[in-house]
Design a protein around this motif. Structure first.
Motif, PDB file in Angstrom:
ATOM      1  N   GLU A 282       0.788  -1.157  -0.001  1.00  0.00           N
ATOM      2  CA  GLU A 282       0.022  -0.129   0.018  1.00  0.00           C
ATOM      3  C   GLU A 282       0.864   1.268   0.159  1.00  0.00           C
ATOM      4  N   ARG A 283       2.014   1.025   0.221  1.00  0.00           N
ATOM      5  CA  ARG A 283       3.056   2.241   0.355  1.00  0.00           C
ATOM      6  C   ARG A 283       3.051   2.840  -1.236  1.00  0.00           C
ATOM      7  N   ARG A 284       3.025   1.775  -2.130  1.00  0.00           N
ATOM      8  CA  ARG A 284       2.771   2.144  -3.577  1.00  0.00           C
ATOM      9  C   ARG A 284       1.294   2.590  -3.806  1.00  0.00           C
ATOM     10  N   LYS A 285       1.358   3.191  -4.995  1.00  0.00           N
ATOM     11  CA  LYS A 285      -0.024   3.779  -5.275  1.00  0.00           C
ATOM     12  C   LYS A 285      -1.026   2.611  -5.627  1.00  0.00           C
ATOM     13  N   VAL A 286      -2.357   2.666  -4.883  1.00  0.00           N
ATOM     14  CA  VAL A 286      -3.263   1.493  -5.293  1.00  0.00           C
ATOM     15  C   VAL A 286      -4.099   2.115  -6.505  1.00  0.00           C
TER      16      VAL A 286
ATOM     17  N   TYR B 129      -0.070   6.978   6.442  1.00  0.00           N
ATOM     18  CA  TYR B 129       1.405   7.004   5.663  1.00  0.00           C
ATOM     19  C   TYR B 129       1.278   6.069   4.735  1.00  0.00           C
ATOM     20  N   ALA B 130       0.597   4.790   5.051  1.00  0.00           N
ATOM     21  CA  ALA B 130       0.483   3.717   4.138  1.00  0.00           C
ATOM     22  C   ALA B 130      -0.926   3.308   3.237  1.00  0.00           C
ATOM     23  N   ARG B 131      -1.751   4.394   3.589  1.00  0.00           N
ATOM     24  CA  ARG B 131      -2.988   4.131   3.127  1.00  0.00           C
ATOM     25  C   ARG B 131      -3.559   2.716   3.535  1.00  0.00           C
ATOM     26  N   MET B 132      -3.385   2.053   4.521  1.00  0.00           N
ATOM     27  CA  MET B 132      -3.946   0.937   4.931  1.00  0.00           C
ATOM     28  C   MET B 132      -5.241   1.335   5.767  1.00  0.00           C
TER      29      MET B 132
END
Lengths: 304, 334
Positions: A282-286, B129-132
């Motif tokens: 998820e650090r990379r763009k989803v 920060y990680a879109r989780m």
């Protein structure tokens, strides 16, 4: 030890892979179902109980799948028809399934069944290394090997698959084609429940041959999380599920060798691993997230 | 008039469903309900037990309701409570022996809040920060919290006197929460109600609360209006976690006196049910937490009268929330 862990990874990962594949299909249609955990638990219990009562793991398997489907139907009805919040409904279904199975399952806790046993595939299972790792499993594991490419083909190369994906991306297009997004979503969520039920059944009648209260232990939640890791691709769901299985197998292997590590720290491994792989992805763009899921995830009031 | 009957039918439907379920299990639903009511409200003892049970439910419900106002679904009350209880026990057992109550109890409340806040800020940071997604991370972290408590109770925090069913050493008698008269009802109950009132006041009567509600209504509009969405959501998770952590402190200092691997198990999820039954309104959670507390207590009666396990009432709880979710909020805005 490597063969042991890899074999264990596949054995332990199969139930999660069933549920994950089902969730790939459901989420592609735009519905996220945390109740997958409930469907798995329901499937695990019903499959075990029916196998015990009838003596046939096949009837048990079928019943387990149907149990998973039933829980998913509750989800489908509330989410699709009543526009209730998807995440909240899913959680409530987990709660319901935990209550129901704990209640009905108390008489089955130390019962014995004749479940599904590993079948060594002639010739192939004799290949060193690869043989024991891939070709000495229960029949459901082989089934899931086949389902991965099948579902991938269905989603990307069949007409219904394209419609299903369109439902998750732009339902107005589906609507304008004279098809019903509602029906497609119902079918997708039901399929997800069926698969989760089969996964649960694999856990109770093929993997462990036992019924324990709340035996899925969050596997359904992990299955949902792994779908995100998998970027909604069946092939990557396979990778994710066997990573989870690997963490479990590692835990068992370390414990079996009497390592001086608290078992509780080892129990955490699969959950931490799931968090870590999600973090990395998820650090990379989803970008591959189906459009209508984005609304649920980003907290648009989701019909709540 | 017609609407009244429809409303009544909705209110009764989970109870009817559960009655059918009881019937299918060979229990008499009328007798069961009677026994349940009597055990929860039949005498002062029952009502006291309901108050004790509903205390953690109310606090974990608030832990869901506060972030929900900022558009977040926090299912981590379970883990936040456990880590709060863990930190409370750790500090209480190792550092606060012989410390007077007026110092020790506030410190323990702070420790509970700190533990819960830590378990709340992690998913908030992961989201930013990680879109989780916080629903999934909080759920996974609940398992991690459960095994963390297991590790400590079987390891560094184990009472040497405990063998097969390990628990931590006992908290000093001076650090236990005072109770009312000769009952088991402790001041934690009052604390929880006060917390609900404070949360209501902050959310509906202050500027911070207003901003929070704007975010929950429409995060993009909130951003455009210059509200610092990320910071507010972080705050909401920290405070939500802290409140759940205090529930953990109250379980230790008010009820159990020591930490067990199963301390507070399931309370976070029941709190989640309570919050959503109340549509995440802090004042209504007082009512729903009390209702679920009553059902919990009644579960024990069910076990005694009809031999059904007390866990079967969680089926009733799930039926109630499913009905509430099915009915929906109608035209009412948040």
């Amino acid at each position: 030890m490597i063969v042991e862990i890899l074999t264990g990874a596949i054995r332990a990962g199969t139930s999660v892979l069933f549920a994950s594949l089902g969730e790939v299909v459901a989420q592609r249609a735009g519905v996220i179902n945390l109740g997958t955990e409930g469907s798995m638990l329901g499937g695990a219990f019903v499959a075990f109980a029916v196998t015990y009562q009838t003596g046939s793991p096949w009837i048990g398997l079928l019943a387990g799948g149907l149990a998973g489907l039933l829980f998913a139907l509750i989800h489908a009805f509330l989410v699709i028809q009543r526009r209730a919040n998807q995440l909240a409904v899913g959680l409530t279904i987990i709660f319901l399934a935990q209550g129901l199975t704990a209640f009905m399952g108390q008489d089955y806790v130390d019962k014995q069944i004749n479940g599904l046993n590993p079948i060594a595939i002639p010739v192939l299972s004799d290949i060193p290394f690869i043989g024991p790792v891939f070709f000495n499993h229960d029949i459901l594991t082989y089934l899931v090997f086949l389902l991965v490419p099948l579902i991938w083909w269905f989603l990307f190369y069949s007409k219904p698959g394209v419609l299903l994906r369109a439902t998750g991306e732009r339902e107005e297009v589906v609507f304008s084609l004279g098809k019903s997004p509602t029906l497609i979503r119902y079918l997708a969520v039901s399929f997800g429940g069926l698969m989760a039920g089969l996964g649960g059944a694999q856990l109770s009648i093929a993997f462990t041959h036992t019924w324990v209260e709340n035996m899925t232990q969050g596997r359904g939640i992990i299955a949902v999380a792994l779908v995100i890791f998998a970027a909604w691709l069946p092939t990557r769901a396979m990778l994710g599920a066997y990573l989870f299985g690997g963490a479990q197998a590692l835990q068992l292997a370390l414990q079996g060798r009497g390592l001086e590590v608290s078992p509780f720290l080892l129990f955490m491994l699969p959950y931490l691993l799931t968090l870590v792989v999600l973090f990395i992805v998820e650090r990379r763009k989803v970008s591959s997230m189906p459009e209508s899921l984005r609304k649920v995830f980003e907290g648009e009031r989701g019909g709540g | 008039m017609r609407r009244f009957w429809i409303g009544l039918a909705f209110v009764l439907s989970p109870f009817v469903l559960f009655a059918l379920f009881l019937l299918s299990q060979g229990a008499n639903p009328l007798e069961s309900y009677q026994a349940m009511l009597r055990s929860a409200f039949g005498d002062w003892y029952g009502i006291g037990e309901v108050a004790i049970k509903s205390t953690p439910f109310l606090l974990t419900a608030l832990a869901v309701a506060i972030p929900a106002r900022a558009g977040l679904i926090n299912v981590g009350g379970e883990g936040q409570l456990m880590i709060g209880a863990l930190l409370t026990t750790w500090v209480g057992v190792f550092y606060l022996q012989g410390v007077p109550a007026w110092v020790g109890v506030p410190v323990l409340i702070l420790m509970g809040a700190l533990g819960g806040a830590i378990w709340g800020i992690v998913p908030a940071l992961l989201r930013q920060y990680a879109r989780m997604n916080e629903t999934i991370t909080t759920l996974l972290l609940n398992y991690v919290a459960f095994f963390t408590v297991g590790y400590f109770v079987h390891g560094p925090l184990k009472d040497p006197e405990s063998f097969n069913w390990p628990f931590s050493p006992k908290l000093d008698e001076a650090l236990r929460l005072p109770t009312f008269g000769s009952t088991r009802v402790h001041i934690g109950f009052v604390l929880a109600i006060v917390a609900a009132l404070v949360v209501w006041f902050v959310i509906f009567r202050t500027r911070v609360g207003f901003r929070l509600r704007v975010i929950g209504g429409n995060a993009i509009a909130a951003l455009q209006a210059g509200i610092k969405v990320n910071r507010m959501q972080l705050l909401a998770m920290v405070f939500g976690g802290a409140v759940a952590g205090i529930a953990g402190m109250i379980e230790i200092a008010g009820i159990e006196g020591h930490l067990r691997p199963m301390t507070g198990f399931g309370y976070g999820y029941i709190g989640f049910l309570a919050a959503w039954m109340a549509w995440n309104h802090p004042l209504w959670t007082i009512g729903t937490a009390f209702l679920l507390g009553a059902i919990s207590v009644a579960g024990n009666a069910l076990e005694m009268t009809s031999g059904l396990p007390s866990s079967s009432v969680s089926i009733l709880m799930a039926f109630i929330l499913l009905t509430v979710l099915a009915v929906g909020r109608g035209s009412k805005a948040s």
